[in-house]
Enzyme design. Structure first.
Site, PDB file in Angstrom:
ATOM      1  N   SER A 186       3.780  -1.786  10.420  1.00  0.00           N
ATOM      2  CA  SER A 186       5.051  -1.756  10.558  1.00  0.00           C
ATOM      3  C   SER A 186       5.608  -3.155  10.252  1.00  0.00           C
ATOM      4  CB  SER A 186       5.630  -1.468  11.984  1.00  0.00           C
ATOM      5  OG  SER A 186       5.266   0.023  12.163  1.00  0.00           O
ATOM      6  N   ASN A 218       0.833  -1.008   0.102  1.00  0.00           N
ATOM      7  CA  ASN A 218       0.105  -0.035   0.012  1.00  0.00           C
ATOM      8  C   ASN A 218       0.794   1.243  -0.083  1.00  0.00           C
ATOM      9  OD1 ASN A 218      -1.751   2.062   0.550  1.00  0.00           O
ATOM     10  ND2 ASN A 218      -2.331   1.560   2.540  1.00  0.00           N
ATOM     11  N   TRP A 219       0.975   1.652  -1.159  1.00  0.00           N
ATOM     12  CA  TRP A 219       1.976   2.775  -1.236  1.00  0.00           C
ATOM     13  C   TRP A 219       1.382   4.406  -0.810  1.00  0.00           C
ATOM     14  CZ3 TRP A 219       3.715   1.776  -6.996  1.00  0.00           C
ATOM     15  CH2 TRP A 219       4.496   0.310  -6.959  1.00  0.00           C
ATOM     16  N   LYS A 220       0.177   4.152  -0.420  1.00  0.00           N
ATOM     17  CA  LYS A 220      -0.730   5.422   0.123  1.00  0.00           C
ATOM     18  C   LYS A 220      -0.164   6.666  -0.871  1.00  0.00           C
ATOM     19  CE  LYS A 220      -0.271   3.355   4.638  1.00  0.00           C
ATOM     20  NZ  LYS A 220      -0.011   3.323   6.097  1.00  0.00           N
ATOM     21  N   GLU A 268      -5.001  -4.639  10.831  1.00  0.00           N
ATOM     22  CA  GLU A 268      -4.027  -3.341  11.290  1.00  0.00           C
ATOM     23  C   GLU A 268      -4.207  -2.584  12.342  1.00  0.00           C
ATOM     24  OE1 GLU A 268      -2.031  -2.340   7.112  1.00  0.00           O
ATOM     25  OE2 GLU A 268      -3.978  -1.282   7.222  1.00  0.00           O
ATOM     26  N   GLU A 279      -6.677   4.833   7.984  1.00  0.00           N
ATOM     27  CA  GLU A 279      -6.663   6.182   7.607  1.00  0.00           C
ATOM     28  C   GLU A 279      -7.730   6.912   6.904  1.00  0.00           C
ATOM     29  OE1 GLU A 279      -2.953   5.621   5.464  1.00  0.00           O
ATOM     30  OE2 GLU A 279      -2.102   4.884   7.288  1.00  0.00           O
ATOM     31  N   GLY A 320       2.630   2.828  10.656  1.00  0.00           N
ATOM     32  CA  GLY A 320       3.931   3.627  10.610  1.00  0.00           C
ATOM     33  C   GLY A 320       4.246   4.522  11.996  1.00  0.00           C
ATOM     34  N   GLY A 358       2.928  -0.952   4.451  1.00  0.00           N
ATOM     35  CA  GLY A 358       2.759   0.583   4.066  1.00  0.00           C
ATOM     36  C   GLY A 358       4.540   1.051   3.660  1.00  0.00           C
ATOM     37  N   GLY A 359       4.895   1.521   4.708  1.00  0.00           N
ATOM     38  CA  GLY A 359       6.217   2.065   4.491  1.00  0.00           C
ATOM     39  C   GLY A 359       7.294   1.136   3.848  1.00  0.00           C
ATOM     40  N   HIS A 381      -9.622   1.333   5.262  1.00  0.00           N
ATOM     41  CA  HIS A 381      -8.422   1.522   5.906  1.00  0.00           C
ATOM     42  C   HIS A 381      -8.491   2.441   6.893  1.00  0.00           C
ATOM     43  CE1 HIS A 381      -4.330   2.448   6.398  1.00  0.00           C
ATOM     44  NE2 HIS A 381      -3.714   1.626   5.893  1.00  0.00           N
TER      45      HIS A 381
HETATM   46  P1  13P Z   1       3.156   0.659   7.728  1.00  0.00           P
HETATM   47  O1  13P Z   1       3.603  -0.614   7.064  1.00  0.00           O
HETATM   48  O2  13P Z   1       3.565   1.875   7.076  1.00  0.00           O
HETATM   49  O3  13P Z   1       3.100   0.581   9.130  1.00  0.00           O
HETATM   50  O4  13P Z   1       1.796   0.901   7.180  1.00  0.00           O
HETATM   51  C1  13P Z   1       0.646  -0.102   7.543  1.00  0.00           C
HETATM   52  C2  13P Z   1      -0.449   0.272   6.666  1.00  0.00           C
HETATM   53  O5  13P Z   1      -1.218   1.053   6.988  1.00  0.00           O
HETATM   54  C3  13P Z   1      -0.767  -0.603   5.310  1.00  0.00           C
HETATM   55  O6  13P Z   1      -2.042  -0.449   4.731  1.00  0.00           O
END
Ligand code: 13P
Length: 252
Positions: free
Chosen positions: A213, A9-11, A168, A98, A174, A234-235, A96
Site C-alpha cells: 500500500s 508491479n502491475w500484477k 512486503e 501472492e 492491497g 502494486g495498486g 512474491h
Molecule cells: P499494493 O501496493 O497494491 O499494496 O501491492 C504491493 C505489492 O504486492 C507489490 O508487489
C-alpha cells in the site's frame, strides 16, 4: 551509496490499450536522475512495454513478475528467464507473497528461481514478508529472516551481490494498511543485519525496498528511513500520477 529504486508491479491488470496509455504517461514525465525505475507488466504485455520503452529515450527499465526455475523445455505455460531477458527485461520478482500463498511456492523453489534469474543476468527482487498472524505472534523477524537466509545459504554471497530485497508485509498488500515508517524501518534494519552475517559489504550495497500500500502520500516518510531504498508498488503503480509522484519522492 545505494541508489533508490521504484518498481511498479502491475500484477494481472491491464489491456493492450490501457498498458500503452500508462507507459506513455509515465515516460512523458519520467525522472531518473537519482532513482531507478522498473515496470513489471504481465507476461503477455512484456513485449508491448519493451517496444514502447525501446522507442523512447526514457531511462525506465523493464521487469517481470515471475519466471520459471527451468531453463527450457516441456513446461507448459511457463516463461523462462532467457525469454524475459531476450525481450529486454533487466529484473524479475521472485517469491512474491501472492506466488508463495496462492501457488504454494516454497523457499526452495524461490531459491531455484533466484538462481535461474541470476543465470541469465536478471536482477532478482527477492520478496519477503509476514502474515498478520505472524506479526501478532511476534514472529516477523523469524519469518523474514528465514526467507532471506534460505536464499543466502543456497546461493552464496556472490550470487546475492546486486540483488534487491523487497519487504512486503502480507497484511499491508492491497489492503490500504501500510506499515508505519518505523515498523518498516525496523524490519529493513533487521534484514540488513541479517545480510551482514554474510558480509558487511553485501549489507551496505544491497537495496532493501518496501512494498504494501505505498501511495503518493506515504512514500516520502518511508523513503526517509535509513534502510529503505525504494518501493515495490502494486495498486498505485496502475495510476500514472500516483506512480510518478512516488518516483519523484524517491528522487529526493
Ligand atoms: P499494493 O501496493 O497494491 O499494496 O501491492 C504491493 C505489492 O504486492 C507489490 O508487489
Amino acid at each position: 551509496m545505494r541508489r533508490n529504486v521504484v518498481i511498479g508491479n502491475w500484477k494481472m491488470n491491464g489491456s493492450v490499450a490501457s498498458v500503452t496509455t500508462l507507459v506513455k504517461k509515465i515516460i512523458a514525465r519520467g525522472f531518473g536522475e537519482k532513482a531507478d525505475c522498473f515496470l513489471c507488466p504481465s507476461f503477455v504485455h512484456v513485449k508491448l512495454v519493451s517496444d514502447i520503452l525501446n522507442n523512447s529515450s526514457s531511462n525506465i527499465e523493464l521487469g517481470a513478475q515471475d519466471l520459471s526455475e527451468q531453463i527450457e523445455g516441456a513446461f507448459t505455460g511457463e516463461v523462462s528467464g532467457e525469454m524475459l531477458s531476450d525481450l529486454g527485461a533487466g529484473l524479475v520478482l521472485v517469491g512474491h507473497s501472492e506466488r508463495r500463498q496462492r501457488f504454494d511456492e516454497k523457499n526452495y523453489l524461490v531459491a531455484e528461481k533466484y538462481k535461474a534469474a541470476r543465470a541469465v543476468g536478471l536482477i532478482p527482487v527477492l520478496c519477503v514478508g509476514e502474515t498478520q498472524i505472524e506479526r501478532e505472534n511476534g514472529e516477523t523477524e523469524k519469518v523474514v529472516g528465514q526467507q532471506l537466509r534460505v536464499i543466502v545459504e543456497e546461493c552464496g554471497s556472490e550470487l546475492m551481490k546486486g540483488s534487491i530485497v523487497a519487504y512486503e508485509p502480507i497484511w499491508a498488500i492491497g489492503t490500504g494498511l501500510t506499515a508505519t515508517p518505523e515498523q518498516a524501518q525496523a524490519v529493513h534494519g533487521f534484514l540488513r543485519e541479517t545480510l551482514s552475517e554474510c558480509s558487511s559489504a553485501l549489507a551496505d550495497e544491497t537495496r532493501l525496498i518496501y512494498g504494501g500500500s505505498v501511495k503518493a502520500d506515504n512514500a516520502t516518510q518511508l523513503f526517509e528511513q535509513r534502510d529503505i531504498d525504494g518501493a515495490l508498488i502494486g495498486g498505485a503503480s496502475l495510476d500514472a500520477e500516483q506512480f510518478l509522484s512516488i518516483w519523484e519522492s524517491a528522487e529526493r
